[in-house]
Design a protein around this motif. Sequence first.
Motif, mmCIF file in Angstrom:
data_model
loop_
_atom_site.group_PDB
_atom_site.id
_atom_site.type_symbol
_atom_site.label_atom_id
_atom_site.label_comp_id
_atom_site.label_asym_id
_atom_site.label_seq_id
_atom_site.Cartn_x
_atom_site.Cartn_y
_atom_site.Cartn_z
ATOM 1 N N GLU A 87 22.973 -18.641 0.040
ATOM 2 C CA GLU A 87 21.806 -18.568 0.249
ATOM 3 C C GLU A 87 21.799 -17.735 1.870
ATOM 4 O O GLU A 87 20.415 -17.686 2.478
ATOM 5 C CB GLU A 87 20.879 -19.681 0.377
ATOM 6 C CG GLU A 87 20.752 -20.648 -0.451
ATOM 7 C CD GLU A 87 19.836 -19.887 -1.840
ATOM 8 O OE1 GLU A 87 19.111 -19.184 -1.751
ATOM 9 O OE2 GLU A 87 20.353 -20.589 -3.217
ATOM 10 N N GLY A 89 21.287 -13.665 3.156
ATOM 11 C CA GLY A 89 20.305 -12.983 3.248
ATOM 12 C C GLY A 89 20.807 -11.432 4.105
ATOM 13 O O GLY A 89 21.306 -12.296 5.025
ATOM 14 N N ARG A 97 18.007 -4.475 0.842
ATOM 15 C CA ARG A 97 17.907 -6.372 0.664
ATOM 16 C C ARG A 97 19.455 -6.841 0.229
ATOM 17 O O ARG A 97 19.272 -6.942 -1.521
ATOM 18 C CB ARG A 97 16.785 -7.040 1.467
ATOM 19 C CG ARG A 97 16.697 -8.309 1.082
ATOM 20 C CD ARG A 97 16.541 -8.659 2.555
ATOM 21 N NE ARG A 97 16.708 -9.988 3.256
ATOM 22 C CZ ARG A 97 16.922 -10.839 3.991
ATOM 23 N NH1 ARG A 97 17.341 -10.130 5.466
ATOM 24 N NH2 ARG A 97 16.744 -11.793 4.114
ATOM 25 N N LEU A 99 20.370 -10.914 -0.942
ATOM 26 C CA LEU A 99 19.842 -11.886 -0.586
ATOM 27 C C LEU A 99 21.817 -12.840 -2.070
ATOM 28 O O LEU A 99 20.937 -12.370 -3.341
ATOM 29 C CB LEU A 99 18.630 -12.362 -1.086
ATOM 30 C CG LEU A 99 18.658 -14.111 -1.215
ATOM 31 C CD1 LEU A 99 18.492 -14.719 -0.256
ATOM 32 C CD2 LEU A 99 17.299 -13.979 -1.645
ATOM 33 N N TYR A 123 23.658 -12.600 -7.068
ATOM 34 C CA TYR A 123 23.243 -11.987 -5.881
ATOM 35 C C TYR A 123 21.914 -11.086 -6.746
ATOM 36 O O TYR A 123 22.106 -10.803 -7.663
ATOM 37 C CB TYR A 123 23.699 -10.907 -4.806
ATOM 38 C CG TYR A 123 25.207 -9.951 -5.356
ATOM 39 C CD1 TYR A 123 24.318 -8.786 -5.819
ATOM 40 C CD2 TYR A 123 26.047 -9.977 -5.953
ATOM 41 C CE1 TYR A 123 24.853 -7.494 -6.386
ATOM 42 C CE2 TYR A 123 26.812 -8.803 -5.979
ATOM 43 C CZ TYR A 123 26.106 -7.920 -6.891
ATOM 44 O OH TYR A 123 26.631 -7.085 -7.139
ATOM 45 N N ARG A 125 19.969 -7.723 -4.555
ATOM 46 C CA ARG A 125 19.878 -6.654 -4.040
ATOM 47 C C ARG A 125 18.692 -5.924 -4.639
ATOM 48 O O ARG A 125 18.457 -5.285 -5.587
ATOM 49 C CB ARG A 125 21.245 -5.763 -4.627
ATOM 50 C CG ARG A 125 21.610 -4.702 -3.177
ATOM 51 C CD ARG A 125 22.834 -3.856 -3.620
ATOM 52 N NE ARG A 125 22.869 -3.553 -2.819
ATOM 53 C CZ ARG A 125 22.691 -1.082 -2.104
ATOM 54 N NH1 ARG A 125 21.789 -0.980 -3.355
ATOM 55 N NH2 ARG A 125 23.118 -1.196 -1.362
#
Length: 128
Positions: A87, A89, A97, A99, A123, A125
Amino acid sequence: MRSYVASTLAAALPDTPTHWANQLFAQPDGLFLSVSMNDGESLRANLGAQFTVRHVGRLEVTVFVPQDTGTRALYLAGETVGRTFQELGANLPDSARLLFRTPSYSDGGTVGGFYTLVVRIPYLRDER
């Protein structure tokens, strides 16, 4: 993204040799990691003129320990990798971004005299 993953992993396991795809690597006799990042499908994540492109991928970190030496160090390193990225980020220098999601763990079997554990961390992106 690769540099962010590399620095995060190095901070979590600073004394652990790490192999990256297509990089020269002197394989040690003890514990080490091998890292791969795999992008999957990319899609438009929202509507409108300013849309976001979402890349769905998976970070895979394989932990290696010499065969017949037990699994304690293997699982400690694998769990450290999982907890580090779970989790997590981050905003990347290119304005994307990133995560990470919840990791999964699987026995990778024996490879070249080493026993392995594969840590898979999905993930997202997002790029504008």
